[in-house]
Motif scaffolding. Sequence first.
Motif, PDB file in Angstrom:
ATOM      1  N   LYS A  44      59.337  59.823  -0.755  1.00 55.66           N
ATOM      2  CA  LYS A  44      59.433  58.429  -0.292  1.00 55.66           C
ATOM      3  C   LYS A  44      58.767  57.477  -1.289  1.00 55.66           C
ATOM      4  CE  LYS A  44      57.148  59.375   3.480  1.00 55.66           C
ATOM      5  NZ  LYS A  44      56.790  60.786   3.186  1.00 55.66           N
ATOM      6  N   SER A  45      57.536  57.817  -1.691  1.00 55.84           N
ATOM      7  CA  SER A  45      56.835  56.921  -2.626  1.00 55.84           C
ATOM      8  C   SER A  45      57.496  56.930  -3.995  1.00 55.84           C
ATOM      9  CB  SER A  45      55.361  57.330  -2.758  1.00 55.84           C
ATOM     10  OG  SER A  45      54.706  57.156  -1.527  1.00 55.84           O
ATOM     11  N   VAL A  46      57.981  58.093  -4.408  1.00 55.34           N
ATOM     12  CA  VAL A  46      58.666  58.156  -5.709  1.00 55.34           C
ATOM     13  C   VAL A  46      59.933  57.290  -5.653  1.00 55.34           C
ATOM     14  CG1 VAL A  46      59.887  59.705  -7.299  1.00 55.34           C
ATOM     15  CG2 VAL A  46      57.674  60.375  -6.361  1.00 55.34           C
ATOM     16  N   PRO A  86      52.356  48.876  -2.747  1.00 55.28           N
ATOM     17  CA  PRO A  86      52.261  50.319  -2.979  1.00 55.28           C
ATOM     18  C   PRO A  86      51.454  51.046  -1.917  1.00 55.28           C
ATOM     19  CG  PRO A  86      50.819  49.137  -4.487  1.00 55.28           C
ATOM     20  CD  PRO A  86      51.569  48.098  -3.707  1.00 55.28           C
ATOM     21  N   GLN A  87      51.671  52.367  -1.861  1.00 53.65           N
ATOM     22  CA  GLN A  87      50.891  53.201  -0.946  1.00 53.65           C
ATOM     23  C   GLN A  87      49.401  53.055  -1.303  1.00 53.65           C
ATOM     24  OE1 GLN A  87      52.295  57.226  -0.714  1.00 53.65           O
ATOM     25  NE2 GLN A  87      50.919  57.746   0.962  1.00 53.65           N
ATOM     26  N   GLY A  88      48.571  52.964  -0.296  1.00 56.84           N
ATOM     27  CA  GLY A  88      47.133  52.821  -0.545  1.00 56.84           C
ATOM     28  C   GLY A  88      46.717  51.382  -0.781  1.00 56.84           C
ATOM     29  N   ILE A 164      57.594  48.282   1.163  1.00 56.02           N
ATOM     30  CA  ILE A 164      56.243  48.487   1.697  1.00 56.02           C
ATOM     31  C   ILE A 164      56.028  49.962   2.002  1.00 56.02           C
ATOM     32  CG2 ILE A 164      54.563  47.769   3.422  1.00 56.02           C
ATOM     33  CD1 ILE A 164      55.999  45.308   3.931  1.00 56.02           C
ATOM     34  N   ASP A 165      55.011  50.534   1.324  1.00 57.06           N
ATOM     35  CA  ASP A 165      54.783  51.980   1.418  1.00 57.06           C
ATOM     36  C   ASP A 165      53.577  52.280   2.304  1.00 57.06           C
ATOM     37  OD1 ASP A 165      54.775  54.701   1.011  1.00 57.06           O
ATOM     38  OD2 ASP A 165      54.874  54.570  -1.182  1.00 57.06           O
ATOM     39  N   GLU A 166      53.807  52.819   3.473  1.00 62.47           N
ATOM     40  CA  GLU A 166      52.756  53.270   4.398  1.00 62.47           C
ATOM     41  C   GLU A 166      51.720  52.195   4.732  1.00 62.47           C
ATOM     42  OE1 GLU A 166      52.514  56.509   5.499  1.00 62.47           O
ATOM     43  OE2 GLU A 166      53.583  57.744   4.057  1.00 62.47           O
ATOM     44  N   PRO A 167      52.148  51.030   5.183  1.00 64.28           N
ATOM     45  CA  PRO A 167      51.146  49.995   5.458  1.00 64.28           C
ATOM     46  C   PRO A 167      50.209  50.338   6.609  1.00 64.28           C
ATOM     47  CG  PRO A 167      53.284  49.290   6.284  1.00 64.28           C
ATOM     48  CD  PRO A 167      53.511  50.566   5.500  1.00 64.28           C
TER      49      PRO A 167
HETATM   50 MG   LIG Z   1      54.017  58.476  -0.160  1.00 67.33          MG
END
Ligand SMILES: [Mg+2]
Length: 269
Positions: A44-46, A86-88, A164-167
């Motif tokens: 997913k993040s990639v 980004p994630q994080g 939006i990655d894992e908000p």
């Molecule tokens: Mg991820």
Amino acid sequence: MSQPLLQVEDITAGFGATTVLHGVSFTVPAGGIAGVFGLNGAGKSVTMKTLAGILPARSGRILLNGDDITKLSPEKRVARGMGHVPQGRQVFPQLTVEENLRLGAYTLRRRDKGRYAASLDSVYDRFPVLRQRRSQMAGTMSGGQQASLSVGRALINEPSLILIDEPSAGLSPVAQLELNEVLETVAETGVTMVLVEQNVAFGLSLVDTAHLMQTGVVVHSAPVAELDESTLATHLGIGKVLQAATGRALADRQSVPPQRSSSRAGRAS
Ligand SMILES: [Mg+2]
Ligand SMILES: Nc1ncnc2c1ncn2[C@@H]1O[C@H](COP(=O)(O)OP(=O)(O)OP(=O)(O)O)[C@@H](O)[C@H]1O
């Protein structure tokens, strides 16, 4: 049918000898929220990084408003209306809230210096907590406040699409509710979102369409109204405990009529 805002066509990407994305395809119409769900390591993040231009696609195409952006730099994608959270969250902890927003706006300031003040104001209007804490070090803010900052930093470039990655990661249930409202408000103002979530129940409360990923491929895409629990559980490997929460979230979404614009419901990919 009108032209999709984002078309992801058979993208492959990876690191060195490792291929992570084996042909990712999905389409996002303008308006509303598209969800990407999958187990840890599904890619997913990639996928998000490849869409944002941080990682090159090895093959396939990415079209934004019908234009091929596959080879464009991240900055050029931002200038074309794509934002990335980004994630994080990746806020700069030692900088103030306003310095974080200013850094996020470098593309906008280069493009049109005069717009920065107005755009900053509109982000502050949307997130009063950021205005109130504009001089506070970002690293000392709560997780929910940092989540708002990371979304605000993407919005400051006035994007039409944000990734939006894992908000919701690491947020308390109350902060998750607040984030849900923030993202709903952003969607209501016409900004399209691609939302990656591990917390499927949280994600399902927001998205219109779900794209399910397994080992670098989108294996199933459907409007939330047409998703069924067992399909979700099968593709996401959701166990019994989580399945109850996910099932409730899905039932809630399918029983409550769409609250956003009429374009929200029932759009397939
Ligand atoms: Mg991820
Ligand atoms: N910089 C990297 N170098 C090598 N392999 C990587 C790199 N980044 C990611 N990977 C690998 O790519 C695969 C997909 O990672 P990705 O971060 O996209 O997963 P994800 O679906 O976002 O998972 P999560 O839900 O845990 O965030 C994983 O096997 C991961 O180890």
